[in-house]
Enzyme design. Structure first.
Site, PDB file in Angstrom:
ATOM      1  N   GLY A  88      25.788   2.884  22.789  1.00  0.00           N
ATOM      2  CA  GLY A  88      24.733   2.743  21.786  1.00  0.00           C
ATOM      3  C   GLY A  88      23.671   3.841  21.836  1.00  0.00           C
ATOM      4  N   GLY A 140      33.536  15.053  21.760  1.00  0.00           N
ATOM      5  CA  GLY A 140      33.928  13.663  21.571  1.00  0.00           C
ATOM      6  C   GLY A 140      33.362  13.093  20.288  1.00  0.00           C
ATOM      7  N   ASP A 141      33.809  11.880  19.936  1.00  0.00           N
ATOM      8  CA  ASP A 141      33.304  11.149  18.767  1.00  0.00           C
ATOM      9  C   ASP A 141      33.521  11.888  17.453  1.00  0.00           C
ATOM     10  OD1 ASP A 141      32.385   9.243  20.567  1.00  0.00           O
ATOM     11  OD2 ASP A 141      30.438  10.215  20.761  1.00  0.00           O
ATOM     12  N   LEU A 182      32.646  14.821   6.360  1.00  0.00           N
ATOM     13  CA  LEU A 182      32.157  15.771   5.363  1.00  0.00           C
ATOM     14  C   LEU A 182      31.055  15.131   4.527  1.00  0.00           C
ATOM     15  CD1 LEU A 182      32.794  18.641   4.164  1.00  0.00           C
ATOM     16  CD2 LEU A 182      34.027  17.412   2.363  1.00  0.00           C
ATOM     17  N   ASP A 183      31.209  13.837   4.245  1.00  0.00           N
ATOM     18  CA  ASP A 183      30.247  13.126   3.386  1.00  0.00           C
ATOM     19  C   ASP A 183      28.834  13.117   3.949  1.00  0.00           C
ATOM     20  OD1 ASP A 183      31.703  11.419   5.330  1.00  0.00           O
ATOM     21  OD2 ASP A 183      30.261   9.904   4.708  1.00  0.00           O
ATOM     22  N   GLN A 221      37.664  11.571  24.380  1.00  0.00           N
ATOM     23  CA  GLN A 221      36.690  12.649  24.588  1.00  0.00           C
ATOM     24  C   GLN A 221      37.029  13.847  23.687  1.00  0.00           C
ATOM     25  OE1 GLN A 221      37.986  11.076  27.875  1.00  0.00           O
ATOM     26  NE2 GLN A 221      36.490   9.651  27.105  1.00  0.00           N
ATOM     27  N   LYS A 266      38.284  10.464  15.953  1.00  0.00           N
ATOM     28  CA  LYS A 266      39.709  10.414  16.320  1.00  0.00           C
ATOM     29  C   LYS A 266      40.301   9.049  16.008  1.00  0.00           C
ATOM     30  CE  LYS A 266      38.500  11.405  20.526  1.00  0.00           C
ATOM     31  NZ  LYS A 266      37.062  11.674  20.334  1.00  0.00           N
ATOM     32  N   ALA A 308      35.676   6.042  26.514  1.00  0.00           N
ATOM     33  CA  ALA A 308      35.985   6.296  25.106  1.00  0.00           C
ATOM     34  C   ALA A 308      35.515   5.126  24.248  1.00  0.00           C
ATOM     35  CB  ALA A 308      37.491   6.474  24.924  1.00  0.00           C
ATOM     36  N   GLY A 309      35.173   5.454  23.007  1.00  0.00           N
ATOM     37  CA  GLY A 309      34.871   4.411  22.024  1.00  0.00           C
ATOM     38  C   GLY A 309      35.407   4.907  20.705  1.00  0.00           C
ATOM     39  N   HIS A 310      36.487   4.334  20.248  1.00  0.00           N
ATOM     40  CA  HIS A 310      37.154   4.814  19.030  1.00  0.00           C
ATOM     41  C   HIS A 310      37.008   3.766  17.923  1.00  0.00           C
ATOM     42  CE1 HIS A 310      39.871   7.666  21.576  1.00  0.00           C
ATOM     43  NE2 HIS A 310      38.583   7.913  21.709  1.00  0.00           N
TER      44      HIS A 310
HETATM   45  P1  GDP Z   1      35.984   8.847  18.096  1.00  0.00           P
HETATM   46  O1  GDP Z   1      35.454   8.567  19.460  1.00  0.00           O
HETATM   47  O2  GDP Z   1      36.406  10.283  17.947  1.00  0.00           O
HETATM   48  O3  GDP Z   1      37.056   7.905  17.674  1.00  0.00           O
HETATM   49  O4  GDP Z   1      34.746   8.654  17.103  1.00  0.00           O
HETATM   50  P2  GDP Z   1      33.716   7.399  17.091  1.00  0.00           P
HETATM   51  O5  GDP Z   1      34.407   6.237  16.551  1.00  0.00           O
HETATM   52  O6  GDP Z   1      33.065   7.284  18.431  1.00  0.00           O
HETATM   53  O7  GDP Z   1      32.573   7.941  16.139  1.00  0.00           O
HETATM   54  C1  GDP Z   1      32.822   8.278  14.827  1.00  0.00           C
HETATM   55  C2  GDP Z   1      31.892   7.433  13.934  1.00  0.00           C
HETATM   56  O8  GDP Z   1      31.896   7.972  12.635  1.00  0.00           O
HETATM   57  C3  GDP Z   1      32.379   6.004  13.765  1.00  0.00           C
HETATM   58  O9  GDP Z   1      31.263   5.172  13.537  1.00  0.00           O
HETATM   59  C4  GDP Z   1      33.261   6.074  12.527  1.00  0.00           C
HETATM   60  O10 GDP Z   1      33.344   4.839  11.842  1.00  0.00           O
HETATM   61  C5  GDP Z   1      32.521   7.073  11.707  1.00  0.00           C
HETATM   62  N1  GDP Z   1      33.361   7.938  10.856  1.00  0.00           N
HETATM   63  C6  GDP Z   1      34.607   8.436  11.078  1.00  0.00           C
HETATM   64  N2  GDP Z   1      34.965   9.271  10.082  1.00  0.00           N
HETATM   65  C7  GDP Z   1      33.935   9.285   9.207  1.00  0.00           C
HETATM   66  C8  GDP Z   1      33.677   9.985   7.977  1.00  0.00           C
HETATM   67  O11 GDP Z   1      34.481  10.770   7.494  1.00  0.00           O
HETATM   68  N3  GDP Z   1      32.472   9.754   7.373  1.00  0.00           N
HETATM   69  C9  GDP Z   1      31.535   8.913   7.901  1.00  0.00           C
HETATM   70  N4  GDP Z   1      30.402   8.764   7.226  1.00  0.00           N
HETATM   71  N5  GDP Z   1      31.738   8.243   9.043  1.00  0.00           N
HETATM   72  C10 GDP Z   1      32.909   8.439   9.687  1.00  0.00           C
HETATM   73  P1  IMO Z   2      35.350   9.391  22.754  1.00  0.00           P
HETATM   74  O1  IMO Z   2      36.780   9.191  23.163  1.00  0.00           O
HETATM   75  C1  IMO Z   2      31.489  11.250  23.581  1.00  0.00           C
HETATM   76  C2  IMO Z   2      30.482  11.964  27.777  1.00  0.00           C
HETATM   77  C3  IMO Z   2      29.356  11.141  28.364  1.00  0.00           C
HETATM   78  C4  IMO Z   2      28.782  12.144  29.374  1.00  0.00           C
HETATM   79  C5  IMO Z   2      30.043  12.818  29.887  1.00  0.00           C
HETATM   80  C6  IMO Z   2      30.560  12.264  31.213  1.00  0.00           C
HETATM   81  O2  IMO Z   2      34.740   8.203  22.129  1.00  0.00           O
HETATM   82  O3  IMO Z   2      35.189  10.650  21.971  1.00  0.00           O
HETATM   83  P2  IMO Z   2      31.827  10.003  31.830  1.00  0.00           P
HETATM   84  O4  IMO Z   2      31.373   8.578  31.722  1.00  0.00           O
HETATM   85  O5  IMO Z   2      33.072  10.299  31.089  1.00  0.00           O
HETATM   86  O6  IMO Z   2      31.875  10.489  33.250  1.00  0.00           O
HETATM   87  O7  IMO Z   2      30.625  10.836  31.139  1.00  0.00           O
HETATM   88  O8  IMO Z   2      31.033  12.649  28.890  1.00  0.00           O
HETATM   89  N1  IMO Z   2      31.573  11.174  27.160  1.00  0.00           N
HETATM   90  C7  IMO Z   2      31.752  11.063  25.839  1.00  0.00           C
HETATM   91  N2  IMO Z   2      31.019  11.528  24.810  1.00  0.00           N
HETATM   92  N3  IMO Z   2      32.632  10.584  23.343  1.00  0.00           N
HETATM   93  C8  IMO Z   2      33.392  10.132  24.360  1.00  0.00           C
HETATM   94  O9  IMO Z   2      34.594   9.544  24.170  1.00  0.00           O
HETATM   95  C9  IMO Z   2      32.940  10.335  25.678  1.00  0.00           C
HETATM   96  N4  IMO Z   2      33.432  10.021  26.886  1.00  0.00           N
HETATM   97  C10 IMO Z   2      32.587  10.549  27.790  1.00  0.00           C
HETATM   98  O10 IMO Z   2      28.402  10.801  27.383  1.00  0.00           O
HETATM   99  O11 IMO Z   2      28.020  13.103  28.707  1.00  0.00           O
HETATM  100 MG    MG Z   3      33.780   7.759  20.370  1.00  0.00          MG
END
Ligand code: GDP
Ligand code: IMO
Ligand code: MG
Length: 434
Positions: A306, A12-13, A336-337, A224, A16, A39-41
């Site tokens: 957080g 995850g994270d 990459l940065d 995820q 996306k 999820a947190g996008h």
């Molecule tokens: P997601 O859940 O897959 O949408 O990813 P998140 O938003 O939870 O986490 C990605 C974090 O990295 C966020 O704070 C984005 O703003 C940041 N991010 C995304 N792409 C890049 C990148 O290419 N470089 C940097 N430095 N940050 C990025």
């Molecule tokens: P995005 O969409 C990262 C992780 C939780 C925990 C496990 C199970 O932002 O990539 P849950 O509450 O789903 O039953 O927790 O999955 N988890 C994530 N980790 N990014 C996410 O979503 C996640 N959604 C759930 O931290 O380890």
């Molecule tokens: Mg996320």
């Protein structure tokens, strides 16, 4: 190519949200098909940041339809809060539609999620506490589940909710020693949510299939990532849904043959939030270099909770595993940065297990626990990549690193992200054309 899946290839994270937001500019619709507000996008527009939990990441575009499919579990309070939050910031989420077949999250789901985690000692999963697991348990258990179509059917809902609350109270009182929940306040709150959501509810399978019939461009937004997949992830340290391309057909109500491409989103290193195995995890002092990066640009803190994310090197074993289970047709390498300052960069090519070399991700966590990553080193570039607009603008060492990732994963590079802002994106091959 009208149907493109965007799937996370790690825990995850992967970024996306940023990739979806970038591609949504050329899309007609963005569809969430699994997960919920775990999820947190993150999406950035100029210097302004948005974090989406249930709203699809195309919601900032006025003419993009944003669809929450049947496979998602919806917490109505969170969804309405997100809609309200966007309105306050001057956006109008008028293009939002939600599935009549999606399942509803109630406060007892989140409560049970937390109580179960508290009850455990060694074997906590580190969930987000949003009630995702308990809501999917009710869906698959069938007796106590309430779908959106049930919620907006007032007569049915009034009759059903007391039965469900009685069942939950047996658990809350008997197993967890808590006070029972009252039906009336819950009924009132959810009837109000039902009225607010009613105009958005539709048969989203019919809608999505119609869009595809018309040759419209539809993005399927995975939440995820592959290693959190209920079947293919590090079970039981996973989430309760199918985040990969396999989840799209059932979670959006389309046939698998309608999917034209799968863009795998993968970080240039690896992170994980919550408990569970992570072979390339770095010790805290070294992890901090990735987590915060230069000038804090790593930003590796959980978007919904957080929590600081655990960080480590790129792992090719999990990347190949993710590519295979998703049928990845192209890659978007992100962040990459964050590797810019490193003099050397390590990557894991395989695992050593009791003298054997494993190139496939093992099912057993007992095996995984004993796996030692086998590393190879790349020369770092130690230059700023955030202003690169094409591959040719990147330092030679960074290009070598990306080429190796594409080769080892076995999919061509379509995009490279070099910063969190929209414009910090390199398009190698237009993903819609791949
Ligand atoms: P997601 O859940 O897959 O949408 O990813 P998140 O938003 O939870 O986490 C990605 C974090 O990295 C966020 O704070 C984005 O703003 C940041 N991010 C995304 N792409 C890049 C990148 O290419 N470089 C940097 N430095 N940050 C990025
Ligand atoms: P995005 O969409 C990262 C992780 C939780 C925990 C496990 C199970 O932002 O990539 P849950 O509450 O789903 O039953 O927790 O999955 N988890 C994530 N980790 N990014 C996410 O979503 C996640 N959604 C759930 O931290 O380890
Ligand atoms: Mg996320």
């Amino acid at each position: 190519m009208p149907a493109l899946v965007i799937a996370g290839m790690q825990w995850g994270d992967e970024g996306k949200g940023k990739i979806i937001d970038y591609l949504a500019a050329g899309a007609d619709a963005v569809v969430r098909y699994q997960g919920g507000n775990n999820a947190g996008h993150s999406v950035a527009v100029g210097e302004e940041e948005f974090k989406f939990h249930l709203l699809p990441s195309g919601i900032l575009y006025r003419d993009v339809l944003c669809i929450i499919g049947n496979g998602v579990v919806i917490d109505p309070a969170v969804l309405l809060g997100e809609i309200e939050g966007l309105r306050r910031r001057g956006f109008s989420p008028d293009g939002l539609r939600i599935s009549d077949r999606a399942h509803v999250i109630f406060p007892y789901h989140a409560l049970l999620d937390r109580l179960e985690e508290e009850r455990r000692t060694e074997d906590k999963l580190g969930t987000t506490g949003r009630g995702i697991g308990p809501a999917y348990m009710d869906k698959y258990g069938r007796y106590d589940a309430i779908r959106i179509c049930d919620l907006i059917d007032e007569e049915y809902f009034r009759a059903k909710l007391p039965q469900v609350v009685a069942a939950k109270n047996r658990l809350l009182v008997g197993l967890y020693g808590r006070e029972p929940l009252e039906v009336e306040p819950l009924l009132r709150a959810y009837l109000a949510y039902a009225e607010a959501l009613r105009p958005l509810v539709t048969d989203t399978s019919v809608l999505v299939n119609k869009l595809l019939d018309e040759g419209r461009r539809v993005l399927f937004e995975g939440a995820q990532g592959s290693l959190l997949d209920i079947d293919h992830g590090t079970f039981p340290f996973v989430s309760s849904s199918s985040p990969g391309a396999g989840g799209v057909a059932s979670g959006a109500g389309i046939g698998p043959t309608r999917i034209d491409g799968v863009l795998g989103v993968i970080k240039a290193y690896t992170t994980r939030v919550g408990a569970g195995p992570f072979p390339t995890e770095l010790p805290p002092d070294q992890a901090a270099q990735l987590r915060d990066g230069q000038d804090g640009r790593g930003r590796e803190y959980g978007t919904p909770t957080g929590r600081p994310r655990r960080c480590g090197w790129f792992d090719a074993v999990i990347a190949r595993h993710a590519a295979r289970i998703n049928g990845v047709t192209a890659l978007a390498v992100t962040k990459l940065d964050v590797l810019d300052p490193f003099p050397t960069i390590r990557v894991c090519t395989a695992y050593r297990y009791r003298g054997e070399v494993l190139t496939e991700f093992p099912a057993s966590l007992r095996v995984l626990q004993e796996c030692e990553p086998i590393y190879r080193e790349f020369l770092g570039w130690q230059k700023d990549t955030t202003r690169a607009k094409t591959l040719a603008d990147l330092p030679r060492e960074a290009r070598a690193y990306l080429d190796w990732i594409a080769e080892t994963v076995g999919a061509p590079l379509a995009m490279v992200s070099v910063g969190w802002r929209r414009e910090e994106t390199i398009v190698v091959e237009e993903p819609w054309n791949l």
